[in-house]
Every structure is written in structure tokens, then in C-alpha cells.
Design a protein around this motif. Structure first.
Motif, PDB file in Angstrom:
ATOM      1  N   UNK A 172      33.772  42.279  50.796  1.00  0.00           N
ATOM      2  CA  UNK A 172      34.934  41.732  50.088  1.00  0.00           C
ATOM      3  C   UNK A 172      34.781  41.893  48.577  1.00  0.00           C
ATOM      4  N   UNK A 173      33.566  41.684  48.087  1.00  0.00           N
ATOM      5  CA  UNK A 173      33.351  41.869  46.644  1.00  0.00           C
ATOM      6  C   UNK A 173      33.410  43.353  46.295  1.00  0.00           C
ATOM      7  N   UNK A 220      36.878  44.314  46.382  1.00  0.00           N
ATOM      8  CA  UNK A 220      37.708  43.302  45.707  1.00  0.00           C
ATOM      9  C   UNK A 220      38.975  43.017  46.505  1.00  0.00           C
ATOM     10  N   UNK A 221      38.797  42.824  47.804  1.00  0.00           N
ATOM     11  CA  UNK A 221      39.963  42.588  48.652  1.00  0.00           C
ATOM     12  C   UNK A 221      39.598  41.532  49.675  1.00  0.00           C
ATOM     13  N   UNK A 222      40.364  40.426  49.704  1.00  0.00           N
ATOM     14  CA  UNK A 222      40.026  39.339  50.625  1.00  0.00           C
ATOM     15  C   UNK A 222      40.226  39.709  52.093  1.00  0.00           C
ATOM     16  N   UNK A 266      33.748  40.268  40.659  1.00  0.00           N
ATOM     17  CA  UNK A 266      35.023  39.731  41.137  1.00  0.00           C
ATOM     18  C   UNK A 266      36.112  39.787  40.084  1.00  0.00           C
ATOM     19  N   UNK A 297      36.661  42.216  38.118  1.00  0.00           N
ATOM     20  CA  UNK A 297      37.027  43.597  37.826  1.00  0.00           C
ATOM     21  C   UNK A 297      35.891  44.370  37.189  1.00  0.00           C
TER      22      UNK A 297
END
Lengths: 257, 335
Positions: B86-87, B90-92, B222, B224
């Protein structure tokens, strides 16, 4: 005369099919506050990222506090230079305080945890940008302008000698625009060197001592505020007629009717 | 008010790990007692002090305990891999399987079964398939110029995962019916065939240890790549490390138990919804919570319709979905 914090020599930046700047050479000294002006897509952000070592130049050299930028590690760069990006995504929850606190990252060793002192620093920075009561708030509940001020707080916590800011007053209301700009001017007076991308000529005229213009054809021009800001030149920069008005104490630029 | 908040927060963080450890121990206890033949706590005590030597002893020590530990390790691997993935993108919505690593493992395993291979060779080929899938995504998402973005990685992975899915359907379509049940294992996730080995536990422990010093870097990533780079994080290197770690953890879990859905997606969010956003705490907490959830799910899977055993993937979804939705509702309420 103090040694410059940041110098570029014959800096050459290109994107596919386009030249952003050619043999740009300038030096930024402690106590100076620079504004970068130019049209959308003129390469202002690319220039800032290049100065921060996040984007390799196509030619030329950048020196940061006396050392060639490419010889420094990311961490060493972060001790000397910080960047407030144009936007800061937040895909996952985090509080305002936690977000400001990441500015301490370069100053902490790998195994160190943020101390009470670090938290106090983050709180001071939040206070400076007018977010005192926001520490516990989730970042994704903030308005656009509050997010910008939080990003600025993170940079203030990092407190590097050289501060690069990409459109710091975007989304800000009038009062906050001027508060943020005078805060940045104060930072330069305290001995930091500030470069910021701005879209309002009058902000540059009022708060910056130096201005760098980036024309769409890759031409650049820089100098003191007084030398550079001139209606004819700005009209050419923006490809739109701009006139200067002045009163006894102040001058300002506006688009011609 | 702020110091009050900090005290409150450190208190809840201090409580979290003991609570999760207790939860883990309690789930292991349950897993030892519940099953086809239910046992009482006193039997467990007798097994532990050595006075019980009969069926109950071998049931607990040879069947239920190893299986519970395997479930724990698998759940831990998936949760940590999910959090890292996820990190990384960067997408839940990312989970351990999003880049097609389980697909690669499943295809290799199914092919091996089709050719009549079994035992360690089967496990070995599944692992090789997972590594091949990893390498494919890694090379293809870098493209010609070596440019790398989370979106590009995610898209490459999702497309390749779809390709693996098509290959799986193809193999299933041409396989003899007798193989189908064994093959379902790779698709639904199942802990009943798991070989007992120390390797997965070592991967989990090693993975957590390797992530620990990266905790603050992950917190910053997280926000960016640009922000992370400006704060001194070497993002290209961190991306590579994250990719390799998450893939290795996933590959190990898949080889253990097929692709068990849901744990890797939901557990990291569950910990975040409890207010833990610092990866130095989030990752170990996710390992404990994911491990416990999978022990509980597996215990239910083998006892709900006993003596029949359900694939554990069904139960993780049945347990995880309501729990997650409840926390999401609660967390969404304004304070």
C-alpha cells in the motif's frame, strides 16, 4: 560578503522537445529572497526540483553550500536544502502534528524516535502558520489553503538554510497569502535563503529582493527586483499586456484592460 | 490539551501491543481446544505438564499447534506485505496479490500438478513461479527509460495478474477432474495441506526486522515521492527495497497456503483505523493482528462444518468484512 548557499553554472534544462533554460547561472546568498515568475509550463517546478537534486540537469553544475550537488547524499542535501512541493498527497490517514513532525526526519538518526523537543518544534511551526488548534486534526479534513500552510510548517520544522517553495500561496486567502509571504521574508532576514515560484507579480514586487524570469523560449533573466520588474518585459514574459501603476510609496502591476 | 492528547496517544500505543499479544495467545488457545474433537482447558494443561500422553497430546502437539502457528505466520506475512504494498503504490486498495505474485505461483504450481509433481518440488515450483512473476513486473514496469512511477507499477502488475488469471482458467479447463480439488487450494487459500517448516517464520521475522529501521522513511513516503526526496529519503532505493520485501513475503505466504484473500488488504487499514499511522508500530501490530485473524478464521474453517474443512479464504472474508465495515463507519464519524 558571505559565501553563496546555492550557485548554478551554465545550467541547462530540457524536456522532450523543449528547452526550459540554457546556461543559467546565478548565486543565492544567505538573507536573500528570490521569486521565480513565468507562464504555466515554463519549467519553474522542474527548475526547483533540479535545484533540490530530484531531477538531473541536462548540463551545467549546481553547488550547494560549496559542494557539487551530485556528490551529496539525499540526507546531506536535506540538511542544507528543503522543498515545499506544489502538492502533497495524503492517501492514508495522518494527523496534522504527525505531518509537521516529518520535517525533523533528516535531523534524527535511523533509530531515533521523535522527542518532546521535536514535538515542541512542530507545534511552534504550526503556530507560525496559524494552525495552532489543528494538531489533532486528520490531514484529509483540511481545506486546500490549510494543507498549503501545513506543508509550509513541515518545511519550517526541517529549517534548512536554503528553502525552495513551489507556489506557497496557492489556495490561500488574502490575509494568509500576506502572512505566509512575510513569514518567508522574515526567514530570509534571519539568514535563510528563500526561492519561491509565484504567480502574482505584485507578491514578487513586494516580498522578493531578487526575481528570476523564465520565458517560454528557454530564455531566463534574473536580477534585483528593481532591475527586473518592468511592465514591457513582464508583458513579454506572460504574452499579455501588463501595465505598471504607482503611488507615492508603492508600485504595482496589473493586466491592461 | 495537546499534552493530554499526547499522553492519551502514547497510552493507547503502549496498550496496543500487549492487547494484540494477548489476542494472539488467546487465538492460539482457541485453536488448540476447538475442533472435530473438542478439548477442555484442563486437557491442555495436562498436555503441557506432560501428564497426558494419549490421543489428546498428539492432537494438540502434532496437528493443532503446528497448524495454528502456520496460520499465524501466514496471516502475519500477508498483513505486512499488504501494508508495504500500500505504501509502495500509495494506494489504499493495494493488497499483496495486486501485482500478480500469487498468480505466478498458482500457474507454476498448477502446471507442476498437471505433470504429476508433488511435495517439496511442488512448493519449489510455486516459489519459482512467484519469483518469476516478481521479476516480470519489476522489469516491465521500469520501461525503456528506467522511469518508475507507482501508477505504472500498479498498472503493469494488474495487467499481468489478469494474464495469470487467464492462464489459471486455461489450465483448470484442460486438467483432469481428479486434480481439481487440489488445484482449488491455490485459488481459495487453504491451510490444511501446509508443510511444516521454519522457513516462513524466518521470512516474517527477517522482513519485520528489515522494515523496522525504514519506519520513518515509510511514514514520509506516504506524503509523495517529492516530499520524501526533499526530506532526505532515497526514494528509488526505498522503492526497490519495498518491492523486493513485499514480494518475498507474499511469495512465502502463497507457497504456504495459496492465495488467502482479504487479510493483506484489510488488516493494515484496521490498524490505521485504530489511529496507528506510524509504520514502526503499524507493521508489527499488523503482523500480530493478521496472524490472530488467520488463526481464528482457520479454526472456524475446520470446525464450522466438521468433519468437512472449508477453505480458510471464505472465512477470512466472512470475519473480516463486517469487522472492517464497522470500523470504517465508526472512524468516519466526525469527532
Amino acid at each position: 560578503m558571505s559565501a553563496p548557499f546555492l550557485t548554478t553554472e551554465k545550467l541547462h534544462l530540457r524536456l522532450p522537445g523543449r528547452i526550459l533554460c540554457q546556461s543559467l547561472g546565478f548565486s543565492l546568498k544567505a538573507g536573500e529572497c528570490w521569486g521565480i515568475l513565468g507562464q504555466n509550463g515554463a519549467g519553474k517546478t522542474t527548475l526547483l526540483h533540479t535545484l533540490a537534486g530530484l531531477h538531473p540537469p541536462q548540463g551545467g553544475e549546481i553547488q550547494l553550500c560549496g559542494d557539487p550537488l551530485q556528490t551529496l547524499s539525499r540526507r546531506e542535501i536535506a540538511h542544507r536544502l528543503g522543498l515545499m512541493p506544489q502538492d502533497t498527497p495524503d492517501p492514508f490517514p495522518a494527523t496534522v502534528l504527525e505531518t509537521a513532525l516529518i520535517g525533523r526526519h533528516p535531523h534524527l538518526s535511523r533509530w531515533q524516535w521523535e522527542s518532546r523537543q521535536d514535538i515542541a518544534m512542530a507545534q511552534t511551526a504550526l503556530h507560525q502558520v496559524g494552525l495552532s488548534g489543528f494538531a489533532r486534526r486528520q490531514v484529509n479534513t483540511l481545506s486546500g489553503g490549510e494543507r498549503r500552510r501545513l506543508a509550509l510548517a513541515t518545511l519550517l520544522v526541517q529549517a534548512p538554510p536554503v528553502m525552495l517553495l513551489d507556489e506557497p500561496v496557492n489556495h490561500l486567502d488574502l490575509r494568509h497569502q500576506h502572512q505566509v509571504l512575510s513569514l518567508l521574508q522574515q526567514q530570509s532576514k534571519k539568514g535563510h535563503a528563500v526561492i519561491m515560484v509565484l504567480h502574482d507579480i505584485n507578491h514578487a514586487a513586494r516580498y522578493c529582493d531578487h526575481v528570476l524570469l523564465m520565458f517560454n523560449n528557454g530564455e531566463t533573466l534574473h536580477g534585483t527586483n528593481r532591475e527586473v520588474l518592468e511592465a514591457k518585459r513582464l508583458s513579454r514574459l506572460y504574452e499579455y499586456p501588463i501595465v505598471m501603476q504607482h503611488s507615492a510609496t508603492e508600485k504595482w502591476f496589473m493586466a491592461r484592460r | 490539551m495537546l499534552t493530554h492528547h499526547n499522553m492519551q496517544k502514547t497510552l493507547s500505543i503502549r496498550l496496543l501491543l500487549p492487547v494484540l499479544l494477548t489476542l494472539t495467545l488467546a487465538s492460539i488457545m482457541l485453536a488448540l481446544l476447538i475442533g472435530n474433537i473438542p478439548l477442555g482447558p484442563s486437557t491442555l494443561l495436562h498436555v503441557l505438564d506432560g501428564s497426558e500422553t494419549g490421543l489428546a497430546r498428539s492432537l494438540i502437539l502434532e496437528l493443532r499447534l503446528p497448524r495454528a502457528l502456520n496460520a499465524f505466520v501466514t496471516g502475519g506475512l500477508l498483513s505486512v506485505a499488504g501494508a508495504l504494498m500500500q505504501v509502495l503504490v500509495r494506494n489504499p486498495l493495494a493488497d499483496p496479490y495486486v501485482l500478480g505474485i500469487s498468480g505466478g505461483a498458482a500457474v507454476a504450481a498448477l502446471l507442476a500438478m498437471l505433470f504429476g509433481v508433488s511435495g517439496y518440488w511442488l512448493t519449489g515450483s510455486a516459489f519459482a513461479g512467484a519469483l518469476l512473476a516478481m521479476a516480470l513486473v519489476f522489469v516491465l514496469s521500469r520501461g525503456g527509460g528506467g522511469s518508475w512511477t507507482p501508477t505504472r507499477l500498479l498498472l503493469t502488475g494488474v495487467v499481468l495478474a489478469t494474464g495469470w488469471g487467464a492462464l489459471i482458467s486455461f489450465i483448470l479447463a484442460v486438467s483432469p477432474d481428479t486434480n481439481l480439488r487440489g488445484m482449488l487450494f491455490w485459488l481459495m487459500g487453504d491451510l490444511s495441506f501446509t508443510a511444516h517448516s521454519l522457513f516462513p517464520a524466518l521470512v516474517l521475522a527477517g522482513g519485520l526486522l528489515a522494515c523496522w529501521p525504514l519506519g520513518r522513511d515509510l511514514n514520509i513516503l506516504n506524503r509523495g515521492e517529492i516530499q520524501a526526496g526533499a526530506l532526505g529519503v532515497d526514494t528509488p532505493r526505498l522503492h526497490t527495497v519495498l518491492y523486493l520485501l513485499a514480494s518475498l513475503l507474499t511469495a512465502t505466504a502463497v507457497v504456504q497456503a495459496g492465495s488467502i484473500g482479504f487479510v493483506g488488504l484489510v488488516i493494515p487499514h484496521l490498524i490505521r483505523l485504530l489511529g496507528i499511522t506510524d509504520h514502526r508500530i503499524l507493521l508489527p501490530a499488523a503482523a500480530l493482528a493478521g496472524g490472530s485473524l488467520l488463526i481464528l478464521a482457520d479454526t472456524l474453517a475446520r470446525s464450522l462444518l466438521a468433519p468437512q474443512q472449508l477453505p480458510v479464504g471464505i472465512v477470512t472474508a466472512l470475519l473480516g468484512i463486517p469487522l472492517f465495515l464497522y470500523l470504517l463507519q465508526r472512524g468516519g464519524r466526525p469527532q
